[in-house]
Each structure stands twice: as structure tokens, then as C-alpha cells.
Motif scaffolding. Structure first.
Motif, PDB file in Angstrom:
ATOM      1  N   LEU A 108       0.825  -1.204   0.000  1.00  0.00           N
ATOM      2  CA  LEU A 108       0.000   0.000   0.000  1.00  0.00           C
ATOM      3  C   LEU A 108       0.862   1.258   0.000  1.00  0.00           C
ATOM      4  N   GLY A 110       2.490   4.392   1.330  1.00  0.00           N
ATOM      5  CA  GLY A 110       2.909   4.743   2.691  1.00  0.00           C
ATOM      6  C   GLY A 110       3.448   3.568   3.487  1.00  0.00           C
ATOM      7  N   ALA A 111       3.451   2.373   2.875  1.00  0.00           N
ATOM      8  CA  ALA A 111       3.925   1.185   3.598  1.00  0.00           C
ATOM      9  C   ALA A 111       5.426   1.263   3.877  1.00  0.00           C
ATOM     10  N   GLY A 112       6.130   1.966   2.992  1.00  0.00           N
ATOM     11  CA  GLY A 112       7.581   2.076   3.170  1.00  0.00           C
ATOM     12  C   GLY A 112       8.368   1.457   2.034  1.00  0.00           C
ATOM     13  N   LYS A 113       7.744   1.320   0.848  1.00  0.00           N
ATOM     14  CA  LYS A 113       8.404   0.680  -0.295  1.00  0.00           C
ATOM     15  C   LYS A 113       9.614   1.483  -0.781  1.00  0.00           C
ATOM     16  N   THR A 115      11.320   3.846   0.672  1.00  0.00           N
ATOM     17  CA  THR A 115      12.378   3.861   1.683  1.00  0.00           C
ATOM     18  C   THR A 115      13.118   2.526   1.663  1.00  0.00           C
ATOM     19  N   ARG A 140       1.822   8.553  -7.748  1.00  0.00           N
ATOM     20  CA  ARG A 140       1.994   9.642  -6.788  1.00  0.00           C
ATOM     21  C   ARG A 140       2.934  10.674  -7.413  1.00  0.00           C
ATOM     22  N   GLN A 146      11.181  11.094  -5.221  1.00  0.00           N
ATOM     23  CA  GLN A 146      11.534  10.509  -3.916  1.00  0.00           C
ATOM     24  C   GLN A 146      12.493   9.324  -4.094  1.00  0.00           C
ATOM     25  N   SER A 257       7.688  -3.303   7.841  1.00  0.00           N
ATOM     26  CA  SER A 257       8.296  -1.987   8.006  1.00  0.00           C
ATOM     27  C   SER A 257       7.731  -1.315   9.247  1.00  0.00           C
ATOM     28  N   ASP A 260       9.871  -0.127  14.361  1.00  0.00           N
ATOM     29  CA  ASP A 260      10.325   0.732  15.456  1.00  0.00           C
ATOM     30  C   ASP A 260       9.154   1.420  16.147  1.00  0.00           C
ATOM     31  N   THR A 284      13.284  -0.671  10.394  1.00  0.00           N
ATOM     32  CA  THR A 284      13.116  -0.218  11.781  1.00  0.00           C
ATOM     33  C   THR A 284      13.360   1.271  11.967  1.00  0.00           C
ATOM     34  N   GLY A 285      13.126   2.059  10.936  1.00  0.00           N
ATOM     35  CA  GLY A 285      13.315   3.501  11.085  1.00  0.00           C
ATOM     36  C   GLY A 285      13.364   4.166   9.728  1.00  0.00           C
ATOM     37  N   GLU A 286      13.535   5.510   9.739  1.00  0.00           N
ATOM     38  CA  GLU A 286      13.513   6.235   8.473  1.00  0.00           C
ATOM     39  C   GLU A 286      14.881   6.272   7.781  1.00  0.00           C
TER      40      GLU A 286
HETATM   41  P1  GDP Z   1       5.712   4.020  -0.008  1.00  0.00           P
HETATM   42  O1  GDP Z   1       4.532   4.882  -0.318  1.00  0.00           O
HETATM   43  O2  GDP Z   1       5.317   2.599   0.240  1.00  0.00           O
HETATM   44  O3  GDP Z   1       6.820   4.118  -1.000  1.00  0.00           O
HETATM   45  O4  GDP Z   1       6.271   4.514   1.420  1.00  0.00           O
HETATM   46  P2  GDP Z   1       7.518   5.454   1.750  1.00  0.00           P
HETATM   47  O5  GDP Z   1       8.798   4.722   1.571  1.00  0.00           O
HETATM   48  O6  GDP Z   1       7.359   6.751   1.043  1.00  0.00           O
HETATM   49  O7  GDP Z   1       7.330   5.644   3.325  1.00  0.00           O
HETATM   50  C1  GDP Z   1       6.212   6.347   3.876  1.00  0.00           C
HETATM   51  C2  GDP Z   1       6.664   7.061   5.144  1.00  0.00           C
HETATM   52  O8  GDP Z   1       7.061   6.106   6.137  1.00  0.00           O
HETATM   53  C3  GDP Z   1       7.863   7.968   4.943  1.00  0.00           C
HETATM   54  O9  GDP Z   1       7.672   9.119   5.714  1.00  0.00           O
HETATM   55  C4  GDP Z   1       9.044   7.156   5.479  1.00  0.00           C
HETATM   56  O10 GDP Z   1      10.075   7.975   5.974  1.00  0.00           O
HETATM   57  C5  GDP Z   1       8.374   6.371   6.591  1.00  0.00           C
HETATM   58  N1  GDP Z   1       9.026   5.079   6.846  1.00  0.00           N
HETATM   59  C6  GDP Z   1       9.363   4.126   5.955  1.00  0.00           C
HETATM   60  N2  GDP Z   1       9.910   3.045   6.581  1.00  0.00           N
HETATM   61  C7  GDP Z   1       9.902   3.330   7.913  1.00  0.00           C
HETATM   62  C8  GDP Z   1      10.311   2.614   9.094  1.00  0.00           C
HETATM   63  O11 GDP Z   1      10.791   1.474   9.069  1.00  0.00           O
HETATM   64  N3  GDP Z   1      10.106   3.253  10.290  1.00  0.00           N
HETATM   65  C9  GDP Z   1       9.566   4.501  10.374  1.00  0.00           C
HETATM   66  N4  GDP Z   1       9.404   5.028  11.584  1.00  0.00           N
HETATM   67  N5  GDP Z   1       9.155   5.186   9.288  1.00  0.00           N
HETATM   68  C10 GDP Z   1       9.325   4.633   8.086  1.00  0.00           C
END
Ligand code: GDP
Length: 305
Positions: A108, A110-113, A115, A140, A146, A257, A260, A284-286
Motif C-alpha cells: 500500500l 505509505g507502507a515504506g516501499k 524507503t 503519486r 523521492q 516496516s 520501530d 526499523t526507522g527512516e
Molecule cells: P511508499 O509509499 O510505500 O513508498 O512509502 P515510503 O517509503 O514513502 O514511506 C512512507 C513514510 O514512512 C515515509 O515518511 C518514510 O520515511 C516512513 N518510513 C518508511 N519506513 C519506515 C520505518 O521502518 N520506520 C519509520 N518510523 N518510518 C518509516
């Protein structure tokens, strides 16, 4: 993430200390406490049911070891069963025998893909690989940029439809994510990158168009791994989301993801069990280094620590 679950389980086992032998009533009381702790942590009901019934059966069974007292025995059983629901053995990326290993990311919005794409690239580089990123999230407006930022930070090249393209430009044919994915993998092959990571578009919820697009990308690039990235904080929705993605793209591994965070975490514990797919990485973090290979046994021990 699992602090509260961890505390509850530890307290439950403490009650057994000093007991010489466990009666069926002791086992039942313990299993009831474990069930409550798991449900309160948001672990999915069918997973809890199966988990507790296996723990009960094994605790009552003949697995008596002279070296362990009853409370240690139950801890050992719970530890082994936790490891099982987290996917069993550590599963590493399956590398392609010829040409680049293709890793597709799905999940989805915002899942963290995106990153994860950076984290995975950095980690792969540290392992001696030469990864390349492909930006197929054309949904997006800022996703391509990004990924380019993430690529710069990880010092890996990013293949995108137009460098710095705007969302309006991306509505043109060059913005076809399936074509971009195919061209990106071809570019990686020609430039002799041995791993190519394809970032795809997500939506806020499971959506038929998004899933169809992901399915078409999967068909076009024949990935060695399809990693489903899930935000560990999304609670009970995690299970249904995972099932929908599994049906849609038949992923091969899971990335948990945001481990943390301080959510209850049980949903993250359920996704591997309900889909039968292994958890391969944890985020586990940004930061780009907030990333680890997932070891089910270590996670189980951490929860029971
Ligand atoms: P995408 O839409 O799946 O590509 O998600 P993004 O990679 O853009 O991540 C969405 C938000 O979650 C961003 O603000 C990232 O910095 C944050 N984020 C991603 N992975 C992590 C994580 O492991 N821990 C924390 N706390 N935030 C994360």
C-alpha cells in the motif's frame, strides 16, 4: 514494538517458576494467558487459535526434557512456535543464475516501499552487489523524485521515465509503468547491474486497478522475488491486506516496516502465518541503515526475552 506482548508473556511464565510438574490445569491456565496476550497484541484470531492449540498439545505431550524445568519447557515450546509463525528458517534472496536478479516491491501507499528500495540497495552494495532502482510508481506525483533522492543517498542509479518528470508529463505514454519496468530491467541487464529493484505504485487501500497494474508488471519482468512491504502499525487490517496482495501478485516474501513504532505488533506477527510466506526483512526507522535481515528465531527470542 512487541514490548507489551513481551511483558505479558514473561509474566505468564513467571507464574510457573518453582513448579515441579505441570498439571493439565497449569498448562490450560498458561495457554489461556498466552491466548489473551496474543489477542490483546492484535494477533489474528485464527493464528492465535492454531498457535495456542499447538502449544497446549506439545506442553501436555511427552516432550519432557530432564534438563529443563516446566517453565523453561513451555518457554522453549512458545519460542519454537513463535519462530514457526514468523516463517521458520531465515530466508535469503534467491539470486538469478543468469542476468540481473529482479526484485519487485509491492504494498500500500505509505507502507515504506520507496524507503525500503534505498535500504535494500545500500545493504546489497555492502554485500558486494551492484543494484539499480527502477521507478514505476507513477501514481503519486513525487514518487519518482523521492526514489531518485533515495537512490542518491544510497549511491545507486535510478531508472525513471524522465529524470525529474512532473505528474503531467507522466500521464503521457512514457508514463506507462509496465513499459518503464520492462525498460528498466533491460537497462540493468545492459549496464551489467546484478540486482534490479522495481518500486511500484501503491494506493491507500487495496484497489483493483492498482493490483492489476502490479500483476501486469509482475508478468512483464518475471521477478525472482516479489517483496510485499507492510506497515507493522496498521493493526488488524494487515491480515486482509496481505491476503489481497498475495492473491493479486503472489508475493514471495514479506518486509515488516516501521517495526520501530509502538503499535501492538501482533498484526505483523500474523501476516506470515496467514499467507504461508516468509518474513525476509525488517525495517526499523527512516534512515537507510534502519534495516535488517529477518531471523524468525532471533525475533522469537527477542519477544520472549
Ligand atoms: P511508499 O509509499 O510505500 O513508498 O512509502 P515510503 O517509503 O514513502 O514511506 C512512507 C513514510 O514512512 C515515509 O515518511 C518514510 O520515511 C516512513 N518510513 C518508511 N519506513 C519506515 C520505518 O521502518 N520506520 C519509520 N518510523 N518510518 C518509516
Amino acid at each position: 514494538m512487541f514490548n507489551s506482548l513481551s511483558d505479558r508473556l514473561t509474566a505468564t511464565f513467571k507464574n510457573l517458576r518453582g513448579k515441579g510438574r505441570l498439571t493439565e490445569a497449569d498448562v490450560d491456565a498458561t495457554v489461556r494467558e498466552i491466548r489473551r496476550a496474543l489477542l490483546d497484541a492484535d494477533v489474528a484470531v485464527p493464528v492465535v487459535r492454531e498457535f495456542t492449540s499447538r502449544v497446549r498439545e506439545r506442553a501436555l505431550g511427552a516432550e519432557v526434557s530432564a534438563a529443563l524445568n516446566p517453565s523453561q519447557q513451555i518457554v522453549k515450546i512458545v519460542n519454537e512456535e513463535l519462530k514457526e509463525i514468523l516463517g521458520g528458517e531465515t530466508r535469503r534472496i534467491r539470486l538469478a543464475k543468469n542476468g540481473p536478479t529482479v526484485i519487485m516491491l509491492a504494498g500500500l501507499q505509505g507502507a515504506g516501499k520507496t524507503t525500503l528500495a534505498g535500504k535494500l540497495s545500500k545493504w546489497l552494495k555492502s554485500q558486494g552487489h551492484s543494484p539499480m532502482l527502477v521507478a514505476c510508481d507513477l501514481q503519486r506525483p513525487n514518487a519518482v523524485t523521492q526514489l531518485q533522492v533515495v537512490g542518491q543517498r544510497a549511491n545507486v542509479p535510478v531508472f525513471a521515465p524522465h529524470p525529474g518528470a512532473t505528474s503531467t508529463e507522466l500521464e503521457q505514454p512514457a508514463g506507462d509503468p509496465v513499459a518503464v519496468a520492462r525498460a528498466g530491467v533491460e537497462e540493468a541487464r545492459q549496464k551489467l547491474h546484478d540486482v534490479v529493484i522495481v518500486d511500484t505504485a501503491g494506493r491507500l487501500g487495496v484497489d483493483a486497478d492498482m493490483m492489476e497494474q502490479a500483476r501486469q508488471i509482475r508478468r512483464a519482468i518475471v521477478p525472482n522475488e516479489v517483496l510485499f512491504v507492510i506497515d507493522s502499525m496498521i493493526g488488524q487490517d494487515a491480515v486482509n491486506t496481505a491476503l489481497a496482495f498475495d492473491e493479486g501478485v503472489n508475493f514471495t516474501g514479506i518486509v515488516l516496516s516501521k517495526l520501530d513504532g509502538d503499535a501492538r505488533g501482533g498484526a505483523a506477527l500474523s501476516v506470515s502465518s496467514v499467507t504461508g510466506k516468509p518474513v525476509m526483512f525488517a525495517s526499523t526507522g527512516e534512515g537507510l541503515d534502519d534495516f535488517e535481515l529477518f531471523h524468525p528465531d532471533r525475533m522469537a527470542s527477542r519477544i520472549l526475552d
